[in-house]
Design an enzyme around this catalytic site. Structure first.
Site, PDB file in Angstrom:
ATOM      1  N   ASP A 187     -11.429 -13.271 -22.976  1.00  0.00           N
ATOM      2  CA  ASP A 187     -11.565 -13.038 -21.550  1.00  0.00           C
ATOM      3  C   ASP A 187     -11.059 -11.614 -21.275  1.00  0.00           C
ATOM      4  O   ASP A 187     -10.425 -10.994 -22.135  1.00  0.00           O
ATOM      5  CB  ASP A 187     -10.726 -14.085 -20.805  1.00  0.00           C
ATOM      6  CG  ASP A 187     -10.613 -13.803 -19.322  1.00  0.00           C
ATOM      7  OD1 ASP A 187     -11.661 -13.640 -18.682  1.00  0.00           O
ATOM      8  OD2 ASP A 187      -9.477 -13.748 -18.816  1.00  0.00           O
ATOM      9  N   MET A 188     -11.310 -11.104 -20.077  1.00  0.00           N
ATOM     10  CA  MET A 188     -10.872  -9.748 -19.759  1.00  0.00           C
ATOM     11  C   MET A 188      -9.675  -9.727 -18.800  1.00  0.00           C
ATOM     12  O   MET A 188      -8.553  -9.472 -19.203  1.00  0.00           O
ATOM     13  CB  MET A 188     -12.046  -8.952 -19.175  1.00  0.00           C
ATOM     14  CG  MET A 188     -13.101  -8.603 -20.228  1.00  0.00           C
ATOM     15  SD  MET A 188     -12.505  -7.470 -21.511  1.00  0.00           S
ATOM     16  CE  MET A 188     -12.547  -5.911 -20.617  1.00  0.00           C
ATOM     17  N   ASP A 189      -9.896 -10.012 -17.509  1.00  0.00           N
ATOM     18  CA  ASP A 189      -8.807  -9.937 -16.524  1.00  0.00           C
ATOM     19  C   ASP A 189      -7.712 -10.943 -16.841  1.00  0.00           C
ATOM     20  O   ASP A 189      -7.973 -12.130 -17.019  1.00  0.00           O
ATOM     21  CB  ASP A 189      -9.346 -10.207 -15.118  1.00  0.00           C
ATOM     22  CG  ASP A 189     -10.291  -9.120 -14.639  1.00  0.00           C
ATOM     23  OD1 ASP A 189     -10.011  -7.944 -14.909  1.00  0.00           O
ATOM     24  OD2 ASP A 189     -11.312  -9.452 -14.006  1.00  0.00           O
TER      25      ASP A 189
ATOM     26  N   SER B 223     -16.434 -13.140 -19.673  1.00  0.00           N
ATOM     27  CA  SER B 223     -15.789 -12.856 -18.395  1.00  0.00           C
ATOM     28  C   SER B 223     -16.623 -13.346 -17.226  1.00  0.00           C
ATOM     29  O   SER B 223     -17.838 -13.506 -17.333  1.00  0.00           O
ATOM     30  CB  SER B 223     -15.583 -11.333 -18.262  1.00  0.00           C
ATOM     31  OG  SER B 223     -15.144 -10.974 -16.971  1.00  0.00           O
TER      32      SER B 223
ATOM     33  N   LYS C 243     -18.628 -20.424 -19.799  1.00  0.00           N
ATOM     34  CA  LYS C 243     -18.449 -19.504 -20.917  1.00  0.00           C
ATOM     35  C   LYS C 243     -18.778 -20.149 -22.264  1.00  0.00           C
ATOM     36  O   LYS C 243     -19.374 -19.523 -23.134  1.00  0.00           O
ATOM     37  CB  LYS C 243     -17.019 -18.959 -20.931  1.00  0.00           C
ATOM     38  CG  LYS C 243     -16.694 -18.027 -19.774  1.00  0.00           C
ATOM     39  CD  LYS C 243     -15.280 -17.464 -19.906  1.00  0.00           C
ATOM     40  CE  LYS C 243     -14.914 -16.560 -18.754  1.00  0.00           C
ATOM     41  NZ  LYS C 243     -13.578 -15.944 -18.905  1.00  0.00           N
TER      42      LYS C 243
END
Length: 269
Positions: free
Chosen positions: A9-11, A44, A192
Site C-alpha cells: 500500500d502507499m499512504d 492503493s 485490492k
C-alpha cells in the site's frame, strides 16, 4: 518458499507522513529485486496517474493495482478496469447527492471528477490523490467509465455513513475506509486482492509466494490473500489482527524494512 512478488500500500505504509520515502534506498533494493526476478506491485486507493509520479525512474518496470483494485496496470500496460453500468453510476450519483454536504469525487478511467461548486480547499485536497481531476457542472453528465467514488468527511461521521451506504447501495457499491477521513465506494469484489490475483495468475505465482504490506481497512482482503502479510505498526487494530506479521511504522521505513528482510532472507523469510 521463495518470495516472487512484493505488494505494498502507499499512504500510511510505503510513504511516511510527509508523503515521501527513502528513494535511494528503495531504488537500490528494487534493482536487487529485479535481479532475483521478484515483482514489485503498488496497491492503493489512489489514482494511477498519481501513483506513477512516486516512481519516475521505474514507473513502467513495476505494476499497479490502483483505485482499490478497479484498475490494474502491468509494466506500463493496462491489464484490467472495472466499470459500472450507466444505470448503476446514475443510481450512486442520485444517492450521494441527497446530502448536499457530502464531499465526493467520481473516479473514472480517463479522469476523476468533482463538482464545480466544490470549495477550493476540497479540490486542493483531492488533487493530491487524483492528478487528473476535472470540475463538472453536473455529475450525471459525465461520459466516462466510472468504477469508484471517493468520499471525504470527518472521521467521527464515517461509521454512520458507511452503515447507511451499505444499505442504500447494496449490490452496487461497497464502502471501505482508507484512513485520513476517506471512504471509498468500490464495486463489490473489485478490491485490492482481486487486482493482485489478476497479476499473480498472469505471472503464474501462488499467493503463498507473495508478500503484502498495509495499514488500513482497504488492505484487509490482500492481507488475507497472501502468506506473508505484514501490518504496519501504525495500522488499524483490525489490520494488525488479520496480518501474520508486524513491521515498523511508516515514519520508520516499515515497508522498506520488510523488503530488506526478503532480500536478506531473515525471519520470516
Amino acid at each position: 518458499m521463495t518470495v516472487k512478488v512484493i505488494v505494498t500500500d502507499m499512504d500510511g505504509t510505503f510513504l511516511n507522513d510527509a508523503k515521501t520515502y527513502d528513494r535511494s534506498r528503495f531504488l537500490a533494493q528494487f534493482e536487487q529485486l529485479q535481479q532475483r526476478g521478484i515483482e514489485f506491485v503498488v496497491a492503493s486507493g489512489n489514482q494511477y496517474y498519481q501513483l506513477i509520479t512516486f516512481f519516475p525512474e521505474i514507473r513502467d518496470r513495476i505494476s499497479y493495482v490502483a483505485e482499490n483494485g478497479a484498475l490494474v496496470y502491468e509494466h506500463g500496460q493496462e491489464l484490467f478496469h472495472g466499470e459500472l453500468t450507466r444505470h448503476e453510476s446514475q443510481t450512486v450519483f442520485t444517492e450521494l447527492l441527497k446530502d448536499p454536504q457530502l464531499k465526493f469525487v467520481a473516479c473514472g478511467l480517463e479522469s476523476a471528477y468533482i463538482s464545480d461548486s466544490a470549495p477550493d480547499d476540497l479540490v486542493a485536497l483531492m488533487s493530491k490523490h487524483y492528478y487528473r481531476l476535472k470540475r463538472v457542472a453536473n455529475y450525471h453528465d459525465i461520459d466516462d467509465k466510472i468504477f469508484k467514488f471517493s468520499l471525504n468527511l470527518p472521521d467521527s461521521e464515517i461509521p454512520e455513513l458507511v452503515d447507511k451506504l451499505h444499505v442504500s447501495l447494496d449490490g452496487i457499491m461497497k464502502p471501505v475506509t482508507s484512513g485520513f477521513g476517506f471512504v471509498d465506494l468500490i464495486i463489490p469484489g473489485l478490491h485490492k486482492a482481486n487486482g493482485i490475483s489478476r497479476l499473480l495468475k498472469r505471472w503464474q505465482v501462488s499467493p503463498q509466494e507473495c508478500v503484502a504490506i498495509g495499514d488500513s481497512d482497504n488492505d484487509a482482503e490482500m492481507l488475507k490473500l497472501v502468506k506473508y502479510s505484514f501490518a504496519m505498526d501504525n495500522a488499524a487494530s483490525r489490520i494488525k489482527e488479520i496480518a501474520h506479521y508486524r513491521t515498523d511504522d511508516n515514519n520508520h521505513h516499515g515497508a522498506l524494512n520488510v523488503i530488506q528482510a526478503v532480500l536478506d532472507g531473515t525471519t520470516p523469510f
